[in-house]
Design a protein around this motif. Sequence first.
Motif, PDB file in Angstrom:
ATOM      1  N   GLU A  68       0.900  -1.147   0.000  1.00 21.19           N
ATOM      2  CA  GLU A  68       0.000   0.000   0.000  1.00 21.19           C
ATOM      3  C   GLU A  68       0.941   1.199   0.000  1.00 21.19           C
ATOM      4  N   GLU A  69       1.185   1.745  -1.193  1.00 21.88           N
ATOM      5  CA  GLU A  69       2.247   2.748  -1.355  1.00 21.88           C
ATOM      6  C   GLU A  69       1.936   4.063  -0.635  1.00 21.88           C
ATOM      7  N   VAL A  70       3.007   4.631  -0.032  1.00 15.06           N
ATOM      8  CA  VAL A  70       2.928   5.900   0.677  1.00 15.06           C
ATOM      9  C   VAL A  70       3.836   6.895  -0.040  1.00 15.06           C
ATOM     10  N   ASP A  71       3.318   8.087  -0.283  1.00 14.09           N
ATOM     11  CA  ASP A  71       4.095   9.141  -0.925  1.00 14.09           C
ATOM     12  C   ASP A  71       5.211   9.582   0.029  1.00 14.09           C
ATOM     13  N   PRO A  72       6.467   9.684  -0.445  1.00 14.45           N
ATOM     14  CA  PRO A  72       7.572  10.105   0.422  1.00 14.45           C
ATOM     15  C   PRO A  72       7.301  11.438   1.134  1.00 14.45           C
ATOM     16  N   GLU A  73       6.520  12.310   0.515  1.00  9.09           N
ATOM     17  CA  GLU A  73       6.217  13.610   1.122  1.00  9.09           C
ATOM     18  C   GLU A  73       5.358  13.485   2.378  1.00  9.09           C
ATOM     19  N   LYS A  74       4.717  12.342   2.569  1.00 10.97           N
ATOM     20  CA  LYS A  74       3.862  12.102   3.740  1.00 10.97           C
ATOM     21  C   LYS A  74       4.656  11.603   4.950  1.00 10.97           C
ATOM     22  N   ILE A  75       5.916  11.223   4.737  1.00 11.88           N
ATOM     23  CA  ILE A  75       6.753  10.703   5.818  1.00 11.88           C
ATOM     24  C   ILE A  75       7.095  11.843   6.783  1.00 11.88           C
ATOM     25  N   GLU A  76       6.786  11.647   8.067  1.00 10.86           N
ATOM     26  CA  GLU A  76       7.056  12.672   9.075  1.00 10.86           C
ATOM     27  C   GLU A  76       8.375  12.415   9.802  1.00 10.86           C
ATOM     28  N   LEU A  77       8.798  11.158   9.842  1.00 10.67           N
ATOM     29  CA  LEU A  77      10.048  10.764  10.483  1.00 10.67           C
ATOM     30  C   LEU A  77      10.602   9.586   9.704  1.00 10.67           C
ATOM     31  N   ALA A  78      11.861   9.695   9.297  1.00 12.14           N
ATOM     32  CA  ALA A  78      12.483   8.617   8.512  1.00 12.14           C
ATOM     33  C   ALA A  78      13.756   8.136   9.200  1.00 12.14           C
ATOM     34  N   PHE A  79      13.788   6.853   9.527  1.00 13.26           N
ATOM     35  CA  PHE A  79      15.011   6.219  10.021  1.00 13.26           C
ATOM     36  C   PHE A  79      15.707   5.638   8.799  1.00 13.26           C
ATOM     37  N   ILE A  80      16.950   6.063   8.562  1.00 10.26           N
ATOM     38  CA  ILE A  80      17.647   5.738   7.323  1.00 10.26           C
ATOM     39  C   ILE A  80      18.918   4.933   7.617  1.00 10.26           C
ATOM     40  N   PRO A  81      19.087   3.790   6.942  1.00 10.23           N
ATOM     41  CA  PRO A  81      20.334   3.044   7.108  1.00 10.23           C
ATOM     42  C   PRO A  81      21.438   3.665   6.260  1.00 10.23           C
ATOM     43  N   GLY A  82      22.658   3.296   6.547  1.00  8.44           N
ATOM     44  CA  GLY A  82      23.777   3.764   5.739  1.00  8.44           C
ATOM     45  C   GLY A  82      25.034   3.005   6.114  1.00  8.44           C
ATOM     46  N   VAL A  83      25.990   3.028   5.229  1.00  9.24           N
ATOM     47  CA  VAL A  83      27.281   2.397   5.513  1.00  9.24           C
ATOM     48  C   VAL A  83      28.093   3.321   6.411  1.00  9.24           C
ATOM     49  N   ALA A  84      28.050   4.630   6.121  1.00 10.35           N
ATOM     50  CA  ALA A  84      28.776   5.611   6.926  1.00 10.35           C
ATOM     51  C   ALA A  84      28.041   6.948   6.847  1.00 10.35           C
ATOM     52  N   PHE A  85      28.256   7.758   7.877  1.00 13.47           N
ATOM     53  CA  PHE A  85      27.692   9.103   7.949  1.00 13.47           C
ATOM     54  C   PHE A  85      28.802  10.025   8.419  1.00 13.47           C
ATOM     55  N   ASP A  86      28.611  11.332   8.197  1.00 14.93           N
ATOM     56  CA  ASP A  86      29.569  12.273   8.776  1.00 14.93           C
ATOM     57  C   ASP A  86      28.828  13.383   9.510  1.00 14.93           C
ATOM     58  N   LYS A  87      29.591  14.278  10.128  1.00 17.59           N
ATOM     59  CA  LYS A  87      29.034  15.332  10.975  1.00 17.59           C
ATOM     60  C   LYS A  87      28.242  16.372  10.180  1.00 17.59           C
ATOM     61  N   ARG A  88      28.420  16.364   8.840  1.00 16.53           N
ATOM     62  CA  ARG A  88      27.682  17.303   7.984  1.00 16.53           C
ATOM     63  C   ARG A  88      26.351  16.714   7.515  1.00 16.53           C
ATOM     64  N   GLY A  89      26.070  15.472   7.936  1.00 16.37           N
ATOM     65  CA  GLY A  89      24.840  14.813   7.510  1.00 16.37           C
ATOM     66  C   GLY A  89      24.993  14.033   6.224  1.00 16.37           C
ATOM     67  N   CYS A  90      26.212  13.973   5.680  1.00 19.27           N
ATOM     68  CA  CYS A  90      26.431  13.190   4.465  1.00 19.27           C
ATOM     69  C   CYS A  90      26.251  11.712   4.792  1.00 19.27           C
ATOM     70  N   ARG A  91      25.717  10.986   3.841  1.00 14.57           N
ATOM     71  CA  ARG A  91      25.427   9.570   4.003  1.00 14.57           C
ATOM     72  C   ARG A  91      26.055   8.786   2.868  1.00 14.57           C
ATOM     73  N   LEU A  92      26.761   7.736   3.221  1.00 18.95           N
ATOM     74  CA  LEU A  92      27.299   6.811   2.230  1.00 18.95           C
ATOM     75  C   LEU A  92      26.448   5.560   2.291  1.00 18.95           C
ATOM     76  N   GLY A  93      25.745   5.290   1.199  1.00 17.19           N
ATOM     77  CA  GLY A  93      24.887   4.107   1.136  1.00 17.19           C
ATOM     78  C   GLY A  93      25.614   2.939   0.496  1.00 17.19           C
ATOM     79  N   MET A  94      24.831   1.997   0.017  1.00 15.69           N
ATOM     80  CA  MET A  94      25.398   0.786  -0.572  1.00 15.69           C
ATOM     81  C   MET A  94      25.859   1.003  -2.014  1.00 15.69           C
ATOM     82  N   GLY A  95      25.525   2.155  -2.586  1.00  8.92           N
ATOM     83  CA  GLY A  95      26.049   2.476  -3.907  1.00  8.92           C
ATOM     84  C   GLY A  95      25.058   2.398  -5.050  1.00  8.92           C
ATOM     85  N   LYS A  96      23.819   2.033  -4.767  1.00  6.38           N
ATOM     86  CA  LYS A  96      22.823   1.921  -5.839  1.00  6.38           C
ATOM     87  C   LYS A  96      21.937   3.155  -5.959  1.00  6.38           C
ATOM     88  N   GLY A  97      21.973   4.047  -4.955  1.00  5.23           N
ATOM     89  CA  GLY A  97      21.194   5.285  -5.013  1.00  5.23           C
ATOM     90  C   GLY A  97      19.724   5.146  -4.667  1.00  5.23           C
TER      91      GLY A  97
END
Length: 186
Positions: free
Chosen positions: A109-138
């Motif tokens: 049951e698809e939800v529009d991303p704009e409706k998300i109020e809080l998003a917990f996001i996985p990542g391989v690495a993060f930095d203090k500027r909020g940059c996120r390194l994911g798995m590489g597929k985008g």
Amino acid sequence: MKTLSKKELRNTIRSLRRGLPTDEHRILSQRILENIKTFGILGDAKVILAFCPFDGEPDISPMFDEILKSGKDLVLPKVVGNSLKLCRVHSTETLSAGSFCILEPAECEEVDPEKIELAFIPGVAFDKRGCRLGMGKGYYDRILGRVKGLKVGVAFSFQVLEKIPCDPWDQRVDAVLTEEGIFYRR
């Protein structure tokens, strides 16, 4: 000291994450869940995007039933082709192994991303500027630009570095939550 490329950094951090002993992974994941409660991150958010753990990521899935019981909407990603669909979940019993053997909603049951109020996001690495390194597929980069709510990266503290490579198309998070606490991007 040589700056690592995204690929080298991805390989190094994923190896560290995979190398965590099972008991330590469980304990650190539990501390992350405790910090979600301690810092009141769920707050008034009604539509919450979360993720099922993959490749040694922190396991935040124990909070899924709690989110559902509180009357909030739990949204989980489902890989469809080269993109993510965000799917409302009514019961964790409906999750099954999908792409990459990650648990995901069997039906969507698809939800529009704009409706998300809080998003917990996985990542391989993060930095203090909020940059996120994911798995590489985008997958997440294509979604996060449309999420209007608070975007919180979830990681173990060793995955948070002072600075990681960050391209203009890389979507940033607003905060990063680890077993040691939460910090908001500079």
